[in-house]
Design a protein around this motif. Sequence first.
Motif, PDB file in Angstrom:
ATOM      1  N   GLY A   1       0.815  -1.215   0.000  1.00 28.72           N
ATOM      2  CA  GLY A   1       0.000   0.000   0.000  1.00 28.72           C
ATOM      3  C   GLY A   1       0.844   1.259   0.000  1.00 28.72           C
ATOM      4  O   GLY A   1       0.494   2.252  -0.653  1.00 28.72           O
ATOM      5  N   LEU A   2       1.972   1.236   0.733  1.00 27.44           N
ATOM      6  CA  LEU A   2       2.892   2.372   0.717  1.00 27.44           C
ATOM      7  C   LEU A   2       3.434   2.593  -0.682  1.00 27.44           C
ATOM      8  O   LEU A   2       3.475   3.729  -1.183  1.00 27.44           O
ATOM      9  N   ARG A   3       3.854   1.499  -1.333  1.00 26.15           N
ATOM     10  CA  ARG A   3       4.356   1.608  -2.709  1.00 26.15           C
ATOM     11  C   ARG A   3       3.293   2.149  -3.652  1.00 26.15           C
ATOM     12  O   ARG A   3       3.538   3.069  -4.435  1.00 26.15           O
ATOM     13  N   PHE A   4       2.080   1.610  -3.559  1.00 28.59           N
ATOM     14  CA  PHE A   4       0.995   2.032  -4.445  1.00 28.59           C
ATOM     15  C   PHE A   4       0.607   3.483  -4.176  1.00 28.59           C
ATOM     16  O   PHE A   4       0.356   4.263  -5.109  1.00 28.59           O
ATOM     17  N   GLY A   5       0.552   3.877  -2.899  1.00 28.26           N
ATOM     18  CA  GLY A   5       0.213   5.251  -2.556  1.00 28.26           C
ATOM     19  C   GLY A   5       1.233   6.250  -3.073  1.00 28.26           C
ATOM     20  O   GLY A   5       0.875   7.344  -3.534  1.00 28.26           O
ATOM     21  N   LEU A   6       2.520   5.891  -3.015  1.00 26.53           N
ATOM     22  CA  LEU A   6       3.567   6.777  -3.540  1.00 26.53           C
ATOM     23  C   LEU A   6       3.448   6.939  -5.052  1.00 26.53           C
ATOM     24  O   LEU A   6       3.644   8.038  -5.592  1.00 26.53           O
ATOM     25  N   VAL A   7       3.120   5.851  -5.750  1.00 27.96           N
ATOM     26  CA  VAL A   7       2.936   5.939  -7.208  1.00 27.96           C
ATOM     27  C   VAL A   7       1.752   6.841  -7.538  1.00 27.96           C
ATOM     28  O   VAL A   7       1.827   7.685  -8.441  1.00 27.96           O
ATOM     29  N   ILE A   8       0.646   6.672  -6.806  1.00 27.68           N
ATOM     30  CA  ILE A   8      -0.519   7.544  -7.022  1.00 27.68           C
ATOM     31  C   ILE A   8      -0.136   8.994  -6.763  1.00 27.68           C
ATOM     32  O   ILE A   8      -0.541   9.909  -7.506  1.00 27.68           O
ATOM     33  N   ALA A   9       0.645   9.239  -5.707  1.00 30.34           N
ATOM     34  CA  ALA A   9       1.036  10.610  -5.359  1.00 30.34           C
ATOM     35  C   ALA A   9       1.879  11.247  -6.458  1.00 30.34           C
ATOM     36  O   ALA A   9       1.666  12.407  -6.821  1.00 30.34           O
ATOM     37  N   VAL A  10       2.841  10.501  -6.991  1.00 32.55           N
ATOM     38  CA  VAL A  10       3.678  11.034  -8.068  1.00 32.55           C
ATOM     39  C   VAL A  10       2.814  11.434  -9.263  1.00 32.55           C
ATOM     40  O   VAL A  10       3.003  12.491  -9.869  1.00 32.55           O
ATOM     41  N   ALA A  11       1.850  10.582  -9.599  1.00 30.97           N
ATOM     42  CA  ALA A  11       0.995  10.863 -10.749  1.00 30.97           C
ATOM     43  C   ALA A  11       0.000  11.979 -10.476  1.00 30.97           C
ATOM     44  O   ALA A  11      -0.388  12.707 -11.402  1.00 30.97           O
ATOM     45  N   ALA A  12      -0.425  12.156  -9.210  1.00 28.47           N
ATOM     46  CA  ALA A  12      -1.543  13.050  -8.898  1.00 28.47           C
ATOM     47  C   ALA A  12      -1.120  14.461  -8.504  1.00 28.47           C
ATOM     48  O   ALA A  12      -1.972  15.362  -8.489  1.00 28.47           O
ATOM     49  N   ILE A  13       0.143  14.683  -8.169  1.00 29.49           N
ATOM     50  CA  ILE A  13       0.547  16.017  -7.716  1.00 29.49           C
ATOM     51  C   ILE A  13       0.292  17.064  -8.799  1.00 29.49           C
ATOM     52  O   ILE A  13      -0.172  18.167  -8.527  1.00 29.49           O
TER      53      ILE A  13
ATOM     54  N   ASN B   1       9.681  -3.333  -6.472  1.00 24.21           N
ATOM     55  CA  ASN B   1       8.875  -2.500  -5.575  1.00 24.21           C
ATOM     56  C   ASN B   1       9.756  -1.612  -4.697  1.00 24.21           C
ATOM     57  O   ASN B   1       9.393  -0.459  -4.413  1.00 24.21           O
ATOM     58  N   LEU B   2      10.899  -2.128  -4.272  1.00 24.88           N
ATOM     59  CA  LEU B   2      11.817  -1.316  -3.480  1.00 24.88           C
ATOM     60  C   LEU B   2      12.341  -0.145  -4.298  1.00 24.88           C
ATOM     61  O   LEU B   2      12.409   0.992  -3.815  1.00 24.88           O
ATOM     62  N   MET B   3      12.700  -0.413  -5.549  1.00 22.14           N
ATOM     63  CA  MET B   3      13.156   0.656  -6.439  1.00 22.14           C
ATOM     64  C   MET B   3      12.057   1.684  -6.667  1.00 22.14           C
ATOM     65  O   MET B   3      12.310   2.889  -6.684  1.00 22.14           O
ATOM     66  N   THR B   4      10.815   1.223  -6.820  1.00 22.32           N
ATOM     67  CA  THR B   4       9.688   2.135  -7.019  1.00 22.32           C
ATOM     68  C   THR B   4       9.507   3.062  -5.822  1.00 22.32           C
ATOM     69  O   THR B   4       9.284   4.266  -5.976  1.00 22.32           O
ATOM     70  N   ILE B   5       9.597   2.500  -4.617  1.00 21.03           N
ATOM     71  CA  ILE B   5       9.460   3.310  -3.407  1.00 21.03           C
ATOM     72  C   ILE B   5      10.574   4.345  -3.319  1.00 21.03           C
ATOM     73  O   ILE B   5      10.328   5.532  -3.029  1.00 21.03           O
ATOM     74  N   VAL B   6      11.810   3.928  -3.574  1.00 16.79           N
ATOM     75  CA  VAL B   6      12.947   4.843  -3.477  1.00 16.79           C
ATOM     76  C   VAL B   6      12.827   5.971  -4.491  1.00 16.79           C
ATOM     77  O   VAL B   6      12.986   7.160  -4.159  1.00 16.79           O
TER      78      VAL B   6
ATOM     79  N   VAL C   1      12.299   9.994  -3.574  1.00 17.97           N
ATOM     80  CA  VAL C   1      13.275  10.991  -4.044  1.00 17.97           C
ATOM     81  C   VAL C   1      12.585  12.063  -4.879  1.00 17.97           C
ATOM     82  O   VAL C   1      12.826  13.270  -4.701  1.00 17.97           O
ATOM     83  N   VAL C   2      11.712  11.667  -5.775  1.00 14.84           N
ATOM     84  CA  VAL C   2      11.009  12.634  -6.631  1.00 14.84           C
ATOM     85  C   VAL C   2      10.101  13.544  -5.804  1.00 14.84           C
ATOM     86  O   VAL C   2      10.065  14.765  -6.001  1.00 14.84           O
ATOM     87  N   LEU C   3       9.376  12.965  -4.862  1.00 16.18           N
ATOM     88  CA  LEU C   3       8.462  13.764  -4.041  1.00 16.18           C
ATOM     89  C   LEU C   3       9.231  14.744  -3.149  1.00 16.18           C
ATOM     90  O   LEU C   3       8.790  15.877  -2.943  1.00 16.18           O
ATOM     91  N   ILE C   4      10.374  14.317  -2.621  1.00 18.32           N
ATOM     92  CA  ILE C   4      11.201  15.237  -1.827  1.00 18.32           C
ATOM     93  C   ILE C   4      11.714  16.366  -2.711  1.00 18.32           C
ATOM     94  O   ILE C   4      11.727  17.540  -2.308  1.00 18.32           O
ATOM     95  N   ALA C   5      12.142  16.034  -3.935  1.00 19.38           N
ATOM     96  CA  ALA C   5      12.625  17.057  -4.861  1.00 19.38           C
ATOM     97  C   ALA C   5      11.529  18.061  -5.192  1.00 19.38           C
ATOM     98  O   ALA C   5      11.774  19.280  -5.260  1.00 19.38           O
ATOM     99  N   VAL C   6      10.300  17.599  -5.385  1.00 19.48           N
ATOM    100  CA  VAL C   6       9.178  18.506  -5.655  1.00 19.48           C
ATOM    101  C   VAL C   6       8.916  19.406  -4.446  1.00 19.48           C
ATOM    102  O   VAL C   6       8.666  20.610  -4.588  1.00 19.48           O
ATOM    103  N   ALA C   7       8.970  18.821  -3.237  1.00 26.39           N
ATOM    104  CA  ALA C   7       8.748  19.614  -2.027  1.00 26.39           C
ATOM    105  C   ALA C   7       9.812  20.697  -1.867  1.00 26.39           C
ATOM    106  O   ALA C   7       9.498  21.848  -1.530  1.00 26.39           O
TER     107      ALA C   7
END
Length: 427
Positions: A143-155, A275-280, A284-290
């Motif tokens: 769920g953490l992995r899936f939520g991060l993918v949704i977040a990257v796409a939805a920002i 999945n580990l690579m996807t989370i990482v 990283v991308v979300l931190i860069a956006v922030a």
Amino acid sequence: MAGSCARTLSRALLLLLFLVFAALLSAGPAAADEQDTARVSGRLVDAGEPIADAQVRALDSDGAEAATTTSDEAGRWSLEVPEGTYTFEVVDDTLPEDVSVQGTVTRQVTAGRVNAVVFTFGEVRTGQGTPLYARVIHLAIDGLRFGLVIAVAAIGLSLVYGTTGLTNFSHGELVTLGAVFAWVFNVTMGFSLLVAALLSVVAGVAVGWLNNAGIWRPLRKRRIGLIPQLVVSIGVAISLRYLILMLFSDRTQAFADHTVSVQRHWGPIAITDTNLMTIVVSVVVLIAVAVMLQKTRIGKAMRAVADNKALAAASGINVERVITYVWCLGGGLAGLGGVLLAISELGGRVQWEMGFKLLLLMFAGIILGGIGTAYGALLGCLIVGMLVQLSTLVINPDLKYVGGLLILIFILIVRPQGILGSRERIG
């Protein structure tokens, strides 16, 4: 000087998109019909250890052997068979003494695609035999992995709403285009999957820029209302979806060099390398956006326009330029989200309506967190991803996306402004 650079960049982006669509036209569904045989591949791994020198056979519908091969030192194997339905098996006598395989695998083999076959090793385990805490931990990580993918796409979807007020129903197609671009670069043009993913992000930026320049900026100049713009976005979504269907394929297509990854175990925690690579990558991308939103001039300008467009314009901020940057950022992130979704959620495969299926969950996430805010989108999407995956403990996994709709309804009734949103003042 700045105008000349902008024109040069625009021409380069348009050229990139032209090359992609030309490749789509040349590698469409009809190209697969020219081939008589299909390549089937896989990897034999037991408890993280590759199995070498094991024999894999393909049996046709009559039970006759159609092809056979042997795995290499890394456990990888491949063979070619004519199109059709085959049963694949690992010959028990060629396996190590302490290794057993759980049955055979039957699948349809299609020419022009990467047909992957996955065997399961070890004793058969049922869901009832797995401890509940282990299932909860596994689903929480997923769920953490899936939520991060949704977040990257939805920002990008949230930022576009915050700066323009547009509820963009075509954002799901931007996600699909990101995965399709990566597939074209990887399969048709021969780039590695990593390079193809980076190029798809660039193509996503170009698509975002074209969206704004060709559709939304002219509508804003004509002072078209938000409701008509919403209807236009639905029309754009339908047009893009069926354009992808026409140029790409109605079938699921696999990346060329995507392989089944090994699952790592750390106590009760089990996660695949993919999945580990996807989370990482997502973190990283979300931190860069922030950091971009908090520390850079353009990021501060984006937040200012989202907070009060009129006041930002009065302060000397070029609102139209900021909106253009938002569309480019949203398109690039949507493209990356599409690649991550295809790799981690769909097993390295691309579907023509994958973004449309994700759109409801993106809306649920940004509304839960507070629509119009990037941090709200992140928080809301993480919660939605966790709830969607954990819901499979009590409902059929095929119905898990229904939870996104229930979350959306509940939040709109209880707290319409979302977790981090603020109530709109009237008067």
